[in-house]
Enzyme design. Sequence first.
Site, PDB file in Angstrom:
ATOM      1  N   GLY A  66       0.811  -1.210   0.000  1.00 39.89           N
ATOM      2  CA  GLY A  66       0.000   0.000   0.000  1.00 39.89           C
ATOM      3  C   GLY A  66       0.840   1.253   0.000  1.00 39.89           C
ATOM      4  O   GLY A  66       0.555   2.216  -0.723  1.00 39.89           O
ATOM      5  N   SER A  67       1.901   1.259   0.793  1.00 37.01           N
ATOM      6  CA  SER A  67       2.795   2.416   0.853  1.00 37.01           C
ATOM      7  C   SER A  67       3.444   2.666  -0.487  1.00 37.01           C
ATOM      8  O   SER A  67       3.522   3.803  -0.960  1.00 37.01           O
ATOM      9  CB  SER A  67       3.883   2.172   1.898  1.00 37.01           C
ATOM     10  OG  SER A  67       3.330   1.814   3.129  1.00 37.01           O
ATOM     11  N   SER A 119       7.889  -4.721   6.864  1.00 38.69           N
ATOM     12  CA  SER A 119       6.660  -5.342   7.345  1.00 38.69           C
ATOM     13  C   SER A 119       7.023  -6.628   8.062  1.00 38.69           C
ATOM     14  O   SER A 119       7.846  -7.403   7.568  1.00 38.69           O
ATOM     15  CB  SER A 119       5.714  -5.650   6.176  1.00 38.69           C
ATOM     16  OG  SER A 119       4.683  -6.525   6.585  1.00 38.69           O
ATOM     17  N   ILE A 120       6.412  -6.902   9.210  1.00 43.55           N
ATOM     18  CA  ILE A 120       6.687  -8.156   9.908  1.00 43.55           C
ATOM     19  C   ILE A 120       6.071  -9.341   9.179  1.00 43.55           C
ATOM     20  O   ILE A 120       6.445 -10.485   9.436  1.00 43.55           O
ATOM     21  CB  ILE A 120       6.183  -8.120  11.362  1.00 43.55           C
ATOM     22  CG1 ILE A 120       4.653  -8.127  11.417  1.00 43.55           C
ATOM     23  CG2 ILE A 120       6.761  -6.942  12.120  1.00 43.55           C
ATOM     24  CD1 ILE A 120       4.096  -8.394  12.793  1.00 43.55           C
ATOM     25  N   ASP A 121       5.130  -9.083   8.265  1.00 37.30           N
ATOM     26  CA  ASP A 121       4.394 -10.169   7.617  1.00 37.30           C
ATOM     27  C   ASP A 121       5.183 -10.851   6.506  1.00 37.30           C
ATOM     28  O   ASP A 121       4.793 -11.918   6.050  1.00 37.30           O
ATOM     29  CB  ASP A 121       3.081  -9.640   7.033  1.00 37.30           C
ATOM     30  CG  ASP A 121       2.183  -9.046   8.101  1.00 37.30           C
ATOM     31  OD1 ASP A 121       2.210  -9.563   9.229  1.00 37.30           O
ATOM     32  OD2 ASP A 121       1.476  -8.065   7.812  1.00 37.30           O
ATOM     33  N   SER A 177      31.701 -19.456  13.597  1.00 39.74           N
ATOM     34  CA  SER A 177      32.736 -18.657  12.931  1.00 39.74           C
ATOM     35  C   SER A 177      32.378 -18.317  11.496  1.00 39.74           C
ATOM     36  O   SER A 177      32.948 -17.369  10.933  1.00 39.74           O
ATOM     37  CB  SER A 177      34.072 -19.408  12.955  1.00 39.74           C
ATOM     38  OG  SER A 177      34.468 -19.714  14.270  1.00 39.74           O
ATOM     39  N   ASN A 233      33.185 -19.863   8.744  1.00 40.53           N
ATOM     40  CA  ASN A 233      34.461 -19.902   8.018  1.00 40.53           C
ATOM     41  C   ASN A 233      34.576 -21.106   7.102  1.00 40.53           C
ATOM     42  O   ASN A 233      35.680 -21.543   6.781  1.00 40.53           O
ATOM     43  CB  ASN A 233      35.619 -19.925   9.021  1.00 40.53           C
ATOM     44  CG  ASN A 233      35.629 -21.182   9.888  1.00 40.53           C
ATOM     45  OD1 ASN A 233      34.602 -21.818  10.071  1.00 40.53           O
ATOM     46  ND2 ASN A 233      36.784 -21.525  10.411  1.00 40.53           N
ATOM     47  N   HIS A 245      32.774 -18.074  25.230  1.00 43.19           N
ATOM     48  CA  HIS A 245      31.908 -19.138  24.740  1.00 43.19           C
ATOM     49  C   HIS A 245      30.420 -18.853  24.894  1.00 43.19           C
ATOM     50  O   HIS A 245      29.595 -19.684  24.489  1.00 43.19           O
ATOM     51  CB  HIS A 245      32.262 -20.456  25.444  1.00 43.19           C
ATOM     52  CG  HIS A 245      33.516 -21.070  24.918  1.00 43.19           C
ATOM     53  ND1 HIS A 245      34.768 -20.598  25.276  1.00 43.19           N
ATOM     54  CD2 HIS A 245      33.731 -22.084  24.050  1.00 43.19           C
ATOM     55  CE1 HIS A 245      35.693 -21.313  24.669  1.00 43.19           C
ATOM     56  NE2 HIS A 245      35.095 -22.214  23.917  1.00 43.19           N
TER      57      HIS A 245
END
Length: 791
Positions: free
Chosen positions: A139-140, A183-185, A537, A539, A668
């Site tokens: 929408g935005s 958006s979290i959706d 890590s 790696n 750790h």
Amino acid sequence: MSLRGLTLNIIKGRKKTTVWIELYKLASANDQMFSFWFLTRIFYFSAGMNAAVRAVVRMGLYVGAKVYFIHEGYQGMVDGGDNIREATWETVSSMLQVGGTVIGSARCKEFRSHEGRLKAAHNLLQRGITNLCVIGGDGSLTGANLFREEWSGLLTELVEQGLIEADSVQKYSALHIVGMVGSIDNDFCGTDMTIGTDSALHRIIEVVDAIMTTAQSGQTGTIISAVCYPSYLALVSALACGADWVLIPEMPPEDGWEDKMCGKLSATRSRGTRLNIIIVAEGAINRHGKPISSSYVKDLVVRNLGFDTRVTILGHVQRGGTPSGFDRILASRMGVEAVLALLETTANTPACVVSLCGNQSVRLPLMECVQMVSTGCFFFFYRSFENNLKTYKLLAHRKPESDNFNVAVLNVGAPAAGMNAAVRSAVRVGISEGHKMFAVNDGFEGFYKGQIKEIKWADVGGWTGQGGSLLGTKSIISQPKHQPVHNTHTTPPTPRTDSKALGSALQAFLSLLELFTARGKHDEFCVPMVMVPATVSNNVPGSDLSVGADTALNAITTTCDRIKQSASGTKRRVFIIETMGGYCGYLATVGGLASGADAAYIYEEPFDIRDLQANVEHLTEKMKTSIQRGLVLRNENSNENYTTDFIYQLYSEEGRGVFDCRKNVLGHMQQGGAPSPFDRNFGTKISAKAMQWVTKKLVETFRHGRVFANSEDSCCLLGMRRRALIFQPVVQLKDETDFIHRIPKEQWWLKLRPLMKILAKYKTSYDVSDSGQLEHVVHNQPKESDASVAM
């Protein structure tokens, strides 16, 4: 075009709020106005927005822009005046760890009208703004595109009303748009993850983990109601916590699902499980369109099974809280990419969205994405949802057991969060594929000692959220000198395995190389072998990401937040933090980016005393202005002479009178704790894919009553490369590996270091060669079999 897309989501009744920020720049080469405008529009709020705001502002200042905030959303834009305030570098300090948005927001009915947009355009033109960056959803972005389409007409009206000069029409002839999805959706096609989604998953999993400990004590069934539509959060949460059942509107269950669900719950209890988790998404319906509520599911379970059942409705807790490390980095990268996209825009450049595909930034045509979403079946077109759907279908329900082939699973090297989720996935997918699965305890040490036993479907129940390695693991690379490799299958007797799946770090990679070499002398090793990278890590050659690295990143980010907060009552303090990683500087770099560090010292980027002195002077200068807290990260093996103690003493001495220092070695704690949602999900999916590959290879190499696999492509590492998970023969990765320092020779994340320096106010160059290029949305029509989950 209808204004409906500007003010409402395609889901009825979903309200949005709005925040605007703008940038503009006077080009030094000539006197023409070149402008940036930064807009944030949010479905309520999502964590990570402030990181995007910070990145756009600071990158804008880096390229010479003048930055403004527009407070109180659309209303502030329409009203103008004091709602528009200039932002500085310090304005966005200490924003990374703050959820929501610090600018404020408000809905504005006036902006929905043509007259309101005319006022907004006038306010923009008064400041020479012709470029727009939008953070929000469909929408935005649709609203921003409508504003862009109306732009020339609005200018003509403003000239007719005498509010602007006639030459302004030519000078500000076009409004350019770049979008970021917040958006979290995770409901926007073209991007794997939207800003805020990962943080919302953290909130959900934190609640589910807490509820599970309570429910296990009392043998209680729990129904989790997740507020999300589309149902990405519900589906991934079910995958990440090993839920027994999930109900989402995109996949209405078949008729008779009630009996099937109760039958499964009863079966799991009969095998000794002390709790059941059911996740119900907002808007869940059956095949006839009738809503399925959490209360309906509770009554069903109580009536049919008599289980003590509780309902927990998560609500807006999913939208709040501190942003995760992933969201901070994602938002920062997208913010910088958005500024670069605006810098490169031309009169013919279409409005675009910057997004994430794999670990790469991409640019997609804005309206292509919006139109895909508006079709109503958009959930099939972002890969994350589809992949999670397929994986859940594999793991959700127990399959009949058989013994086509024997497959062993073992962990090698140091523990990493997410290992247990990967093992659970491998075991259950293997059983689903018809194999007899075996677990090897304590890595290769247990392998040659014969610590191998069959592992069943129910044996890995509840493993997803467990940290460490429940199988056990030892940090050894090969057999001890007194134990030759050909004795691996000697006393005590062990079952013959037709394939092996390994999960861990570079030590597993080295072990696979040794086993591949041993095939020439020992036919027992001529079986398909695959490695899933799992190490904090990060790696491992051949993979951009490893299981466990995200959990370690969040441990670093959370600790740094707390350390900085400890100095909230103290002026001018610098913290020196040591991270893990061996010679790999991944954790120090991404941890520094996510926590807003001023410097991060790593082995891959050599430094000397002059660099240290320059960093001290830079931090001293910042402290003299307004920055009150500094953060410096150091990878544990970055330099054998410039140790953490040395750097701490240097900063303390050179900063005397300006700031004082404290140091902290995280140690750790970066390996411990419950795995993050990302590591649970990543470990589950990558391990499932690995096991499917094993099945394929077993079938291909089965000849004359036995498995015989001696080709290079039968001994592989499964890793993420840019945008895809691919299998790579380990022998082909030898040339990519620095065996002395146990790191890949090329590492993608090194390109993030200039970004970290820019956001820390260093004057440095930024390579744009790897920035996103405009692509098109790929429409992958789903298969009929993928349209629903077989429940």
